[in-house]
Design a protein around this motif. Structure first.
Motif, PDB file in Angstrom:
ATOM      1  N   TYR A 171      -3.025   5.609  14.545  1.00 32.84           N
ATOM      2  CA  TYR A 171      -3.612   5.395  13.231  1.00 32.84           C
ATOM      3  C   TYR A 171      -5.049   4.950  13.456  1.00 32.84           C
ATOM      4  O   TYR A 171      -5.281   3.918  14.084  1.00 32.84           O
ATOM      5  N   GLU A 172      -5.991   5.721  13.001  1.00 35.47           N
ATOM      6  CA  GLU A 172      -7.416   5.482  13.234  1.00 35.47           C
ATOM      7  C   GLU A 172      -7.683   5.152  14.691  1.00 35.47           C
ATOM      8  O   GLU A 172      -8.348   4.174  15.025  1.00 35.47           O
ATOM      9  N   GLY A 173      -7.126   5.991  15.562  1.00 34.38           N
ATOM     10  CA  GLY A 173      -7.374   5.834  16.991  1.00 34.38           C
ATOM     11  C   GLY A 173      -6.537   4.757  17.668  1.00 34.38           C
ATOM     12  O   GLY A 173      -6.577   4.607  18.879  1.00 34.38           O
ATOM     13  N   LYS A 174      -5.755   4.003  16.866  1.00 37.04           N
ATOM     14  CA  LYS A 174      -4.929   2.951  17.481  1.00 37.04           C
ATOM     15  C   LYS A 174      -3.487   3.402  17.599  1.00 37.04           C
ATOM     16  O   LYS A 174      -2.942   4.021  16.698  1.00 37.04           O
ATOM     17  N   ARG A 175      -2.869   3.089  18.704  1.00 36.47           N
ATOM     18  CA  ARG A 175      -1.507   3.523  18.984  1.00 36.47           C
ATOM     19  C   ARG A 175      -0.501   2.796  18.091  1.00 36.47           C
ATOM     20  O   ARG A 175      -0.597   1.596  17.899  1.00 36.47           O
ATOM     21  N   LYS A 176       0.474   3.565  17.550  1.00 40.69           N
ATOM     22  CA  LYS A 176       1.607   2.927  16.880  1.00 40.69           C
ATOM     23  C   LYS A 176       2.665   2.722  17.957  1.00 40.69           C
ATOM     24  O   LYS A 176       3.301   3.689  18.389  1.00 40.69           O
ATOM     25  N   PRO A 177       2.890   1.465  18.402  1.00 41.62           N
ATOM     26  CA  PRO A 177       3.701   1.276  19.612  1.00 41.62           C
ATOM     27  C   PRO A 177       5.166   1.665  19.474  1.00 41.62           C
ATOM     28  O   PRO A 177       5.844   1.851  20.473  1.00 41.62           O
ATOM     29  N   TYR A 178       5.676   1.801  18.254  1.00 37.33           N
ATOM     30  CA  TYR A 178       7.106   2.100  18.114  1.00 37.33           C
ATOM     31  C   TYR A 178       7.402   3.593  17.955  1.00 37.33           C
ATOM     32  O   TYR A 178       8.538   3.987  17.759  1.00 37.33           O
ATOM     33  N   VAL A 179       6.343   4.423  18.000  1.00 33.17           N
ATOM     34  CA  VAL A 179       6.530   5.845  17.716  1.00 33.17           C
ATOM     35  C   VAL A 179       6.289   6.712  18.959  1.00 33.17           C
ATOM     36  O   VAL A 179       5.307   6.522  19.681  1.00 33.17           O
ATOM     37  N   PHE A 180       7.188   7.665  19.162  1.00 29.74           N
ATOM     38  CA  PHE A 180       7.059   8.615  20.276  1.00 29.74           C
ATOM     39  C   PHE A 180       7.318  10.017  19.761  1.00 29.74           C
ATOM     40  O   PHE A 180       7.826  10.201  18.659  1.00 29.74           O
ATOM     41  N   ARG A 181       6.969  11.019  20.576  1.00 31.57           N
ATOM     42  CA  ARG A 181       7.364  12.385  20.209  1.00 31.57           C
ATOM     43  C   ARG A 181       7.680  13.194  21.456  1.00 31.57           C
ATOM     44  O   ARG A 181       7.126  12.955  22.526  1.00 31.57           O
ATOM     45  N   ALA A 182       8.559  14.177  21.275  1.00 33.30           N
ATOM     46  CA  ALA A 182       9.034  14.973  22.408  1.00 33.30           C
ATOM     47  C   ALA A 182       8.256  16.271  22.544  1.00 33.30           C
ATOM     48  O   ALA A 182       8.691  17.188  23.219  1.00 33.30           O
ATOM     49  N   CYS A 183       7.111  16.390  21.854  1.00 30.26           N
ATOM     50  CA  CYS A 183       6.370  17.643  21.911  1.00 30.26           C
ATOM     51  C   CYS A 183       4.891  17.355  22.187  1.00 30.26           C
ATOM     52  O   CYS A 183       4.466  16.211  22.133  1.00 30.26           O
ATOM     53  N   TYR A 184       4.125  18.411  22.431  1.00 31.80           N
ATOM     54  CA  TYR A 184       2.681  18.228  22.618  1.00 31.80           C
ATOM     55  C   TYR A 184       2.003  18.083  21.257  1.00 31.80           C
ATOM     56  O   TYR A 184       2.660  18.187  20.216  1.00 31.80           O
ATOM     57  N   THR A 185       0.693  17.885  21.249  1.00 29.17           N
ATOM     58  CA  THR A 185      -0.009  17.650  19.984  1.00 29.17           C
ATOM     59  C   THR A 185      -0.821  18.884  19.561  1.00 29.17           C
ATOM     60  O   THR A 185      -1.046  19.793  20.351  1.00 29.17           O
ATOM     61  N   ASP A 186      -1.286  18.862  18.314  1.00 28.01           N
ATOM     62  CA  ASP A 186      -2.052  19.982  17.766  1.00 28.01           C
ATOM     63  C   ASP A 186      -3.353  20.298  18.508  1.00 28.01           C
ATOM     64  O   ASP A 186      -3.684  21.473  18.660  1.00 28.01           O
ATOM     65  N   PRO A 187      -4.131  19.280  18.929  1.00 32.10           N
ATOM     66  CA  PRO A 187      -5.369  19.642  19.638  1.00 32.10           C
ATOM     67  C   PRO A 187      -5.065  20.587  20.789  1.00 32.10           C
ATOM     68  O   PRO A 187      -5.764  21.581  21.002  1.00 32.10           O
ATOM     69  N   PHE A 188      -3.989  20.281  21.510  1.00 32.21           N
ATOM     70  CA  PHE A 188      -3.642  21.114  22.656  1.00 32.21           C
ATOM     71  C   PHE A 188      -3.171  22.501  22.194  1.00 32.21           C
ATOM     72  O   PHE A 188      -3.635  23.530  22.686  1.00 32.21           O
ATOM     73  N   GLN A 189      -2.297  22.532  21.186  1.00 30.97           N
ATOM     74  CA  GLN A 189      -1.752  23.807  20.709  1.00 30.97           C
ATOM     75  C   GLN A 189      -2.842  24.708  20.117  1.00 30.97           C
ATOM     76  O   GLN A 189      -2.890  25.907  20.388  1.00 30.97           O
ATOM     77  N   GLY A 190      -3.738  24.104  19.313  1.00 28.98           N
ATOM     78  CA  GLY A 190      -4.827  24.877  18.715  1.00 28.98           C
ATOM     79  C   GLY A 190      -5.778  25.422  19.760  1.00 28.98           C
ATOM     80  O   GLY A 190      -6.235  26.561  19.691  1.00 28.98           O
ATOM     81  N   THR A 191      -6.056  24.597  20.770  1.00 26.77           N
ATOM     82  CA  THR A 191      -6.950  25.013  21.843  1.00 26.77           C
ATOM     83  C   THR A 191      -6.351  26.177  22.628  1.00 26.77           C
ATOM     84  O   THR A 191      -7.038  27.157  22.917  1.00 26.77           O
ATOM     85  N   VAL A 192      -5.074  26.055  22.953  1.00 27.63           N
ATOM     86  CA  VAL A 192      -4.409  27.121  23.718  1.00 27.63           C
ATOM     87  C   VAL A 192      -4.442  28.433  22.927  1.00 27.63           C
ATOM     88  O   VAL A 192      -4.729  29.495  23.480  1.00 27.63           O
ATOM     89  N   ALA A 193      -4.184  28.349  21.616  1.00 29.59           N
ATOM     90  CA  ALA A 193      -4.176  29.560  20.787  1.00 29.59           C
ATOM     91  C   ALA A 193      -5.555  30.216  20.791  1.00 29.59           C
ATOM     92  O   ALA A 193      -5.672  31.445  20.936  1.00 29.59           O
ATOM     93  N   ALA A 194      -6.612  29.416  20.666  1.00 29.86           N
ATOM     94  CA  ALA A 194      -7.963  29.969  20.640  1.00 29.86           C
ATOM     95  C   ALA A 194      -8.311  30.608  21.981  1.00 29.86           C
ATOM     96  O   ALA A 194      -8.870  31.710  22.041  1.00 29.86           O
ATOM     97  N   THR A 195      -7.952  29.924  23.069  1.00 33.37           N
ATOM     98  CA  THR A 195      -8.234  30.458  24.400  1.00 33.37           C
ATOM     99  C   THR A 195      -7.476  31.758  24.631  1.00 33.37           C
ATOM    100  O   THR A 195      -8.021  32.731  25.159  1.00 33.37           O
ATOM    101  N   PHE A 196      -6.235  31.791  24.198  1.00 34.35           N
ATOM    102  CA  PHE A 196      -5.413  32.993  24.341  1.00 34.35           C
ATOM    103  C   PHE A 196      -6.040  34.157  23.560  1.00 34.35           C
ATOM    104  O   PHE A 196      -6.140  35.276  24.074  1.00 34.35           O
ATOM    105  N   ALA A 197      -6.498  33.869  22.343  1.00 31.95           N
ATOM    106  CA  ALA A 197      -7.107  34.918  21.523  1.00 31.95           C
ATOM    107  C   ALA A 197      -8.341  35.499  22.202  1.00 31.95           C
ATOM    108  O   ALA A 197      -8.543  36.715  22.233  1.00 31.95           O
TER     109      ALA A 197
END
Lengths: 373, 296
Positions: free
Chosen positions: A128-154
């Motif tokens: 949240y505004e650059g600060k970590r929410k310590p109780y939250v995790f996720r099992a996937c990668y994030t959008d910056p990475f996914q969007g970047t990969v898509a653009a590079t692939f294109a």
């Protein structure tokens, strides 16, 4: 009299056994109805399989509480409050989509309830505004990475020079991906010829598509969920536009082909996993899922399974299943062998993982390549 | 030259959307004409039409012209029942009760039909009853769906025009809309005319629902809300209670929506439509074709 004594002892004995395992309540929040219900159903099926698996030799007796968020942020927030305050769950698995997960993660974090989302990719889920929410995790990668990969692939693989982007302005997921795609595409010398937005309930895209058609872009990037994408794809092809369609993990649903028909064939999308992946854990999961639900699990099922398994692993290795203990174990998780690959968390609680590229073909979705971070 | 083609193509897009709005707006305006009631459940009748067509095509595999006929008959019946059950008992109640009831009927239809046992709240793909063909001209593209929508809309608008201005029923409708009490003194069966108006309005909304489903092949129980509101604005813009006003209003709103998306940004689109509603209400509350109404 004797009979009653026997019954009494018998009862005592039975209840004694069932109390031998402590009961731990965990919640699942997922969209079981509404515009992305196939996602929610996959996640729920996977959640149930994960619990069954755990019940075989787990330390605790897990009691699941399942809530439907309808892919609506308000419904999701209500569900989270109910799970936390009324049902008193110790941890939450889910939700799936970023727009619901962002408010839910705020609530979970505030109430100090550990939460792990299977598939929400927006950066704001764990920070949240650059600060970590310590109780939250996720099992996937994030959008910056996914969007970047898509653009590079294109640019590299599809040899695209011009691209159009069409996104849902009210959806954090769609908007985030559109921004990251645009940034990378321009940085690597591509041209964005059209960057257009629509709204959640829109079904008529003809004005925007006519606008894009004039520019004849090499590719059209559609970062949204399957039902919207299918509708847009149809209208794109009806306007006689031949650009290659490119998308994100939100495409992964059997409904995509049902609504989109031939319009969607030939499109590419980035995803978390492919059932063609050769790996004993993935194969075992796919086999069980097929047996139980009669279908090949999609990425949402795989991610939902991984997220729940990680959570159960942390609960199981905890001395006492308290929130603090679970968080400590989640934070130190390394190299969890999941269906979607090896999962470790980075400093933000995001999984460090590879992206899979898939192509939509006439009768199946074909695995193209894997791109590592 | 390219710009001209672009403008033509966007105009076709706008007319396609406007045609559907015009069909729905007719129902609003006709009901308002005879009953002085804004029937907020009208957008949901439109949704009902799309769903009935969906079931007729997928469950019974009915040919498309039967689908049109049966859907229009069923939504007409739904309109008739809604009037009889919800509005008729309130005929002599204050207008505000009638308005609140209309909102209630709308919410009832949406949430009752969204139950999992009925239509479900899910998004459902609408089956295309025929293959789409695009015809490419030098400067623009037209599809057979667009041609179908244009022809069906224009035929039905023409028929409604004939009905209202060239038949005995139409004359009775106009008389009722002018003055209910005097009309009844002249021997016109008010209840019959009101029912008839609801049936015609609702079957047009049902027709709009099918065309919308064919054009934008995805339906759900809440699909009627936005088109309903926009058609209502169209009716107000043209002058509520006036048949050709509703048609013109529908086309204006459809064209505006498309042109705002095409030349400004789609983010401004809905906001602009509501600004138009405000402007009409401030500057000429009776709408484009409306005459000044004496304040009572």
């Amino acid at each position: 009299m004797k009979k009653y004594v026997v019954i009494f002892f018998l009862l005592f004995f039975i209840t004694g056994i069932s109390h031998a395992k402590d009961t731990v309540k965990i919640g699942l929040i997922t969209p079981l109805t509404g515009d992305v219900k196939t996602f929610g159903e996959s996640a729920k099926n996977a959640f149930v399989i994960a619990l069954e698996e755990y019940a075989k030799n787990g330390k605790y007796n897990i009691e699941p509480v399942i809530a439907d968020d309808k892919n609506d942020p308000t419904e999701g927030a209500n569900a989270a409050l109910k799970l936390i305050t009324q049902d008193k769950v110790v941890a939450i698995s889910g939700p799936l989509t970023s727009k619901v997960t962002i408010p839910v993660s705020d609530i979970a974090n505030k109430n100090k309830v550990p939460m792990i989302s299977g598939a929400a990719t927006n950066p704001k889920v764990t920070t949240y505004e650059g600060k970590r929410k310590p109780y939250v995790f996720r099992a996937c990668y994030t959008d910056p990475f996914q969007g970047t990969v898509a653009a590079t692939f294109a640019l590299k693989e599809l040899k695209a020079k011009t691209a159009a982007v069409l996104y849902d302005v009210g959806n954090d997921y769609s908007k985030g991906l559109a921004e990251f795609f645009k940034a990378t595409f321009i940085k690597d010398k591509g041209a964005i010829v059209a960057y257009e937005s629509y709204q959640k309930d829109d079904v008529d895209f003809s004005a925007l598509i006519s606008k894009i058609a004039m520019k004849k872009p090499d590719i059209i990037y559609l970062p949204d969920y399957y039902n919207k994408v299918a509708l847009i794809a149809r209208q794109v092809r009806e306007k006689g536009l031949k650009s290659t369609l490119l998308g994100s993990d939100g495409w992964d649903s059997p409904e995509l082909m049902k609504i989109g028909g031939s319009a969607i064939v030939g499109g590419y999308f980035t995803n978390h996993y492919s059932p063609d992946r050769k790996d004993p854990i993935a194969e075992a999961f796919i086999k069980r899922y097929k047996q139980k639900h009669g279908a090949v699990p999609d990425a949402l099922a795989a991610l939902g399974y991984d997220a729940t398994m990680i959570l159960l692993k942390a609960i199981d290795s905890a001395k006492k299943p308290t929130q603090e203990e679970i968080i400590k174990l989640l934070s130190s998780l390394k190299n969890h062998k999941g269906v979607t690959g090896n999962i470790s968390f980075d400093k933000n609680g995001d999984a460090i993982k590879s992206v899979v590229l898939l192509k939509v073909e006439k009768d199946k979705i074909k695995y193209m390549t894997t791109i590592n971070p | 030259m390219e710009l001209l083609g672009y403008i033509i193509e966007q105009t076709i897009n706008g007319l396609q959307l406007g045609a559907v709005y015009a069909l729905i707006a007719l129902g609003y305006t006709m009901v308002y004409g005879v009953l002085r009631l804004i029937n907020f459940a009208h957008g949901d009748i439109f949704m009902l039409g799309a769903f009935i067509a969906y079931f007729l095509i997928t469950k019974f595999g009915m040919p498309i012209y039967f689908v049109f006929i049966i859907t229009m008959l069923s939504t007409g019946l739904a309109g008739y029942l809604i009037e009889k059950i919800a509005y008729k008992p309130l005929r002599h109640a204050p207008k505000i009760s009638l308005l609140i009831t209309a909102v209630g009927v709308s919410l009832f239809l949406e949430y009752f039909l969204s139950l999992n046992a009925l239509f479900t709240p899910n998004y459902i793909g609408f089956p295309r009853p025929f293959e789409i063909e695009s015809y490419n001209f030098a400067m623009f593209t037209v599809t057979n769906v667009q041609l179908l929508i244009f022809s069906i809309t224009f035929i039905s608008l023409f028929l409604v025009y004939l009905l209202v201005y060239r038949t005995k029923y139409g004359r009775a409708m106009r008389a009722v809309s002018y003055d209910q009490e005097v009309a009844s003194l002249m021997g016109i069966g008010i209840d019959g005319i009101i029912s008839f108006t609801f049936i015609v309005g609702a079957s047009l909304a049902g027709l709009g629902g099918i065309l919308y489903g064919i054009a934008y092949p995805q339906i759900n129980v809440f699909m009627g809300i936005m088109p309903g509101i926009k058609s209502f604005i169209a009716a107000v813009l043209g002058g509520i209670g006036i048949v050709h006003g509703a048609v013109l209003g529908g086309f204006i709103i459809g064209l505006l929506e498309v042109f705002v998306s095409a030349f400004i940004s789609s983010t401004f689109r809905d906001g602009l439509i509501f600004i138009i509603l405000l402007l009409v209400l401030i500057l000429k509350p009776s709408g484009i074709f409306g005459k000044r109404i004496e304040k009572v």
